[in-house]
Design an enzyme around this catalytic site. Structure first.
Site, PDB file in Angstrom:
ATOM      1  N   GLY A 526       0.603  -1.137   0.184  1.00 21.59           N
ATOM      2  CA  GLY A 526      -0.352  -0.116   0.498  1.00 21.59           C
ATOM      3  C   GLY A 526       0.925   1.023   0.029  1.00 21.59           C
ATOM      4  O   GLY A 526       2.290   1.692   0.464  1.00 21.59           O
ATOM      5  N   ARG A 527       0.248   2.325  -0.416  1.00 23.62           N
ATOM      6  CA  ARG A 527       1.171   3.837  -0.241  1.00 23.62           C
ATOM      7  C   ARG A 527       0.002   5.036  -0.418  1.00 23.62           C
ATOM      8  O   ARG A 527      -0.643   4.777  -0.781  1.00 23.62           O
ATOM      9  CB  ARG A 527       1.422   3.326  -1.785  1.00 23.62           C
ATOM     10  CG  ARG A 527       2.595   4.952  -1.864  1.00 23.62           C
ATOM     11  CD  ARG A 527       3.682   4.475  -3.544  1.00 23.62           C
ATOM     12  NE  ARG A 527       4.141   3.865  -3.295  1.00 23.62           N
ATOM     13  CZ  ARG A 527       5.734   3.939  -3.262  1.00 23.62           C
ATOM     14  NH1 ARG A 527       5.646   5.443  -2.892  1.00 23.62           N
ATOM     15  NH2 ARG A 527       6.684   2.879  -3.788  1.00 23.62           N
ATOM     16  N   GLY A 531       2.515   7.408   3.969  1.00 28.00           N
ATOM     17  CA  GLY A 531       3.431   7.004   3.907  1.00 28.00           C
ATOM     18  C   GLY A 531       3.208   5.454   2.834  1.00 28.00           C
ATOM     19  O   GLY A 531       2.506   5.458   2.244  1.00 28.00           O
ATOM     20  N   VAL A 533       3.183   1.087   2.796  1.00 33.63           N
ATOM     21  CA  VAL A 533       3.285   0.019   3.771  1.00 33.63           C
ATOM     22  C   VAL A 533       3.576  -1.232   3.718  1.00 33.63           C
ATOM     23  O   VAL A 533       3.357  -1.681   1.546  1.00 33.63           O
ATOM     24  CB  VAL A 533       1.610   0.197   4.691  1.00 33.63           C
ATOM     25  CG1 VAL A 533       1.151  -1.255   4.474  1.00 33.63           C
ATOM     26  CG2 VAL A 533       1.292   0.972   4.037  1.00 33.63           C
ATOM     27  N   LYS A 547       3.954   0.271   8.259  1.00 31.93           N
ATOM     28  CA  LYS A 547       3.506   1.680   7.717  1.00 31.93           C
ATOM     29  C   LYS A 547       5.299   2.321   8.160  1.00 31.93           C
ATOM     30  O   LYS A 547       5.141   3.017   8.895  1.00 31.93           O
ATOM     31  CB  LYS A 547       2.741   2.435   8.117  1.00 31.93           C
ATOM     32  CG  LYS A 547       2.544   3.554   7.325  1.00 31.93           C
ATOM     33  CD  LYS A 547       0.641   3.812   7.110  1.00 31.93           C
ATOM     34  CE  LYS A 547       1.209   5.087   6.190  1.00 31.93           C
ATOM     35  NZ  LYS A 547      -0.657   5.553   5.318  1.00 31.93           N
ATOM     36  N   ASP A 639      -8.819  11.963   6.627  1.00 29.69           N
ATOM     37  CA  ASP A 639      -8.914  11.421   5.290  1.00 29.69           C
ATOM     38  C   ASP A 639      -9.939  10.046   5.092  1.00 29.69           C
ATOM     39  O   ASP A 639      -9.044   9.116   4.921  1.00 29.69           O
ATOM     40  CB  ASP A 639      -6.751  11.180   5.193  1.00 29.69           C
ATOM     41  CG  ASP A 639      -7.028  10.650   3.819  1.00 29.69           C
ATOM     42  OD1 ASP A 639      -7.710  11.002   2.857  1.00 29.69           O
ATOM     43  OD2 ASP A 639      -5.759  10.216   3.667  1.00 29.69           O
TER      44      ASP A 639
END
Length: 804
Positions: A526-527, A531, A533, A547, A639
């Site tokens: 993930g991104r 940051g 992950v 992360k 978020d």
């Protein structure tokens, strides 16, 4: 010459019978028409690995219960640790009692032969073949020939929960009566009507909850009372999680190869026990009430006091003027050795003051902000008032009066600053020792101070010289102490982190540990703006997500403060943080790993059918409601988007990255004003550009956008080609498009299919779908005051779900 066959026959029969007897030991299962006998010690069901056994367990002289117990390492009789009993209230005879699986498919326990009544029954029936087996989890399971579970012991626990055994709204634990009496006692662990896991004393005449503590709100104790799922589970690593957001970690959390059990003991305390493979002794690795054991209700009965000495443990004593009701049985309490001709005749009554004594509950009323004399007169005027408690409310607060109609749950508390006054006859006298009931924690006496004789000059000179020498030594000692404190500061910090990990399961990792766990950060999963992950395998073999924060510029102390706050946030719909790393410039967070990734990765997946999407809507709302209203520290997500809603193995949602904005810019948030715009284009509320204070309503707006995207299949960052009534085409955004479509639905009866993602292929509940869209549109109102709170969103969705 060969012996005659008639002589060999008895020998053959003996060998045959012995072989049959041996074959019945360590039985793998029990089939229809088969029985286990109390008279045959070999009639025992054993789990495949030998960890558990089930059979007749001795509970007294010629008294047996059918039970499941730990059998690794091997044990016998009362030395074994039972975890479940079928007939704890009605033990059977040591002769002719049997446990049988009847042809009907019913399990029955009979006492002393076929003519005796059935002591216990599973109440099951099966026309097909049935079989009883004991699993390696300790679960005794009855199944039919197709594998369908007809009955299992995990559904009816006694006083113990095993790892992976759920405690639900329909199950509870009840303690044993005493250390040597396995029958049901007075303590119960269960989910109350507020969906909160509680410990209650349920005595012969009264009952009262003592955990969570009754004098504080559920909110203050971190409990969440709005989850009606009512389930709690202890996992094999030593973590206990309840749907009311209560969680505990054993002191040996993370050690996989351990035997564990959670037991509600006869003394009313809930404990988790662990032991290493091969060990015969259990160690307490967690307990519900550790600081003040006398806070457990019902330990000493009416008119008595519980005292605690760390060296001697708990003890009971009667109040002054009272004697034990049943000598040797403190649960029966005490009775007065005096009588009143009339409890309301003031001339015959006086009050004696007991120091350091407190009684919990059973107040006639509470009189706030009153005087001692008014409190005394109130109790004097009530015939059934046994005494009164006069204490201060809070630090520097007012004095309040608590007249008692029953003297229950009394204890000596050295820190109690109030006073208790006991109603007694005027002619009753007491000694000082009877009135001062306090557990003593004495220190060694101070040394006597000696005065210098200034008339002796020689002695005085010597003392001055001596003082200089001592002063020099003190300077050296202070320097050495300072040196070793600085040198050992890192070791002390490490020890504190070790303790924190043992107590909560929340661990501080080194950068080297996480670099190795992620294989040098090789597998990115993930991104985002915060940051990248990576997938990791921790040293205890747990799969996790690490992360690496890209913009964390806070100092270590601030980072640790915020990380520990987020680590304490615990909810079934929030991602769980297992630890962190703050080393040099590196700032990393360690989370639980989610098998199905994010909602964004699954929006077009056929596995995400209507039922799962509705559950995601409810679960996400619950997680955000917890952050906004139930957390001990207020947390805004800032978020909310599909990428930050992760899905576990059952597609249940867990909100991720909450509180990350606080980690990024700690100290820049004042009075709900943020120093810069946060969030992701398309999901951000208009509040961010309005110069108004930022509140939890920004998360509500983002949640509404995510729900619209999930049910329409349309991204909020794309334009929609639409036709106006005159036939002219124009480009519109998701919110006005969805709002106009829903208006058309109400005005012209347009089809809901025009709004819903075609991937559903019509497979959804139209009423619930319409409600979900309407709730989402309420969440995305431009005026933040017109938006509901997340708890209101949960209520609206669940109300309509129940209506459906």
């Amino acid at each position: 010459m060969a012996p005659p066959f008639s002589l060999l026959l008895p020998l053959f029969l003996f060998v045959f019978l012995q072989s049959c007897r041996l074959s019945t030991s360590a039985l793998p299962s029990l089939a229809k028409r088969a029985s286990l006998s109390v008279e045959n010690p070999d009639d025992v069901l054993v789990s495949p690995s030998g960890a558990f056994s089930a059979g007749f367990f001795p509970v007294g002289v010629n008294a047996y219960s059918f039970a499941v117990w730990f059998s690794d390492p091997p044990c016998s009789g009362a030395k074994c640790t039972p975890v479940w009993m079928a007939n704890r209230q009605a033990p059977v005879n040591g002769r002719r009692s049997t446990f049988s699986l009847l042809l009907s498919g019913n399990l029955v326990l009979t006492d002393a032969g076929d003519a005796a009544p059935v002591v216990w029954s599973s109440g099951t029936s099966s026309p097909s073949a049935a079989e009883l087996r004991l699993n390696d989890t300790g679960n005794l399971v009855l199944t039919d020939d197709s594998g369908v579970v007809l009955w299992q012991s995990f559904d009816s626990p006694t006083d113990t929960l095993l790892p992976q055994q759920p405690l639900t709204r329909n199950t509870f634990l009840i303690s044993a009566r005493s250390r040597y009496n396995c029958s049901t006692g007075f303590y119960k662990l269960y989910f109350d009507n507020n969906n909160v896991l509680c410990l209650v004393f349920d005595g012969p005449s009264i009952s009262s909850v003592y955990w969570p503590v009754p004098w504080a709100t559920y909110y203050d104790q971190g409990r969440f009372s709005y989850s009606s799922s009512r389930i709690a589970v202890l996992d094999p690593l030593g973590r206990f999680q309840s749907s009311d957001s209560y969680a505990l970690y054993t002191s040996d959390y993370g050690v996989a190869a351990m035997q564990r059990r959670m037991t509600l003991d006869f003394d009313g305390n809930l404990r988790v026990y662990s032991r290493e493979p091969g060990s015969t002794s259990w160690a307490v690795t967690w307990e519900a009430i550790s600081s003040v054991p006398c806070f457990i209700h019902g330990l000493c009965g009416n008119n008595s006091l519980c005292s605690y000495d760390p060296a001697k443990g708990r003890s009971c004593s009667c109040l002054p003027g009272y004697v034990p009701k049943v000598p040797g049985d403190w649960s029966a309490g005490c009775v007065p050795d005096f009588t009143f001709s009339d409890g309301c005749v003031a001339d015959e009554i006086r009050f004696v003051k007991l120091l350091y004594v407190e009684f919990d509950g059973y107040d006639y009323n509470v009189i706030f902000n009153t005087t001692l004399e008014k409190c005394r007169q109130t109790c004097l005027s009530l015939c059934d008032c046994r005494g009164f408690q006069y204490s201060r409310w809070g630090s520097g607060g007012t004095f309040n009066c608590f007249p008692k109609i029953e003297l229950l749950n009394g204890h000596n508390l050295p820190s109690f600053t109030g006073e208790f006054f006991l109603k007694v006859p005027k002619n009753k006298t007491f000694t000082e020792d009877q009135l001062v009931k306090r557990t003593q924690y004495t220190c060694s006496p101070s040394p006597e101070v000696k005065v210098l004789d200034r008339s002796k000059n020689g002695g005085m000179s010597f003392m001055l010289w001596f003082a200089c020498v001592v002063g020099g030594i003190e300077i050296v000692v202070v320097f050495l102490v300072w040196f070793f404190l600085i040198r050992n500061q890192q070791e002390v910090t490490s020890a504190h982190q070790t303790y924190l990990h043992a107590a909560t399961g929340f661990k501080r990792f080194t950068y080297g540990e996480l670099k190795k766990a992620t294989r040098n950060f090789s597998k990115e999963i993930g991104r985002g703006a915060g940051g990248i992950v990576y997938k990791a395998i921790l040293p205890d073999d747990r799969v996790s997500a690490v992360k690496v924060l890209s913009n964390a510029t806070t100092g270590e102390a601030d980072f640790l403060s915020e990380a520990s706050t987020i680590g304490r946030v615990n909810h079934m719909n929030l991602i769980e943080m297992w630890g962190y790393c703050a080393e040099g410039k590196h700032r990393l967070l360690v989370y639980e790993f989610m098998e199905h990734g994010s909602l964004a990765q699954n929006l077009s997946s056929p596995e995400l059918h209507w039922k799962r999407r509705f559950d995601i809507a409810v679960g996400t709302a619950r997680g955000l409601a917890y952050l906004h209203e139930e957390c001990l520290e207020w947390v805004l997500h800032c978020d909310v988007k599909p990428q930050n809603i992760l899905l576990d193995s059952n597609y249940q949602p867990k909100v991720a990255d909450f509180g990350l904005s606080k980690l990024m810019d700690r100290g820049k948030v004042k009075n709900s004003d943020f120093s810069r715009i946060r969030g992701t284009r398309g999901y951000m509320a208009p509040d961010w550009v309005s110069n108004l204070p930022i509140t939890s309503k920004v998360d509500v707006y983002s949640y509404g956008i995510v729900m619209l995207e999930m049910v329409t299949g349309i991204s909020p960052t794309t334009s929609i080609h639409s036709l106006e009534s005159g036939g002219d085409a124009k480009q519109v955004r998701l919110i006005p498009w969805a709002r106009n479509k829903m208006k058309e639905l109400g005005r012209t009866g347009s089809l809901l299919e025009e709004v819903v993602d075609p991937a559903f292929k019509g497979d959804y509940d139209p009423k619930k779908m319409e409600i979900l869209i309407e709730v989402a549109l309420k969440c995305v109102e431009d005026d933040k005051n017109a938006r509901p709170t997340m708890s209101q969103v949960v209520e609206m969705l669940l109300r309509h779900e129940n209506d459906g």
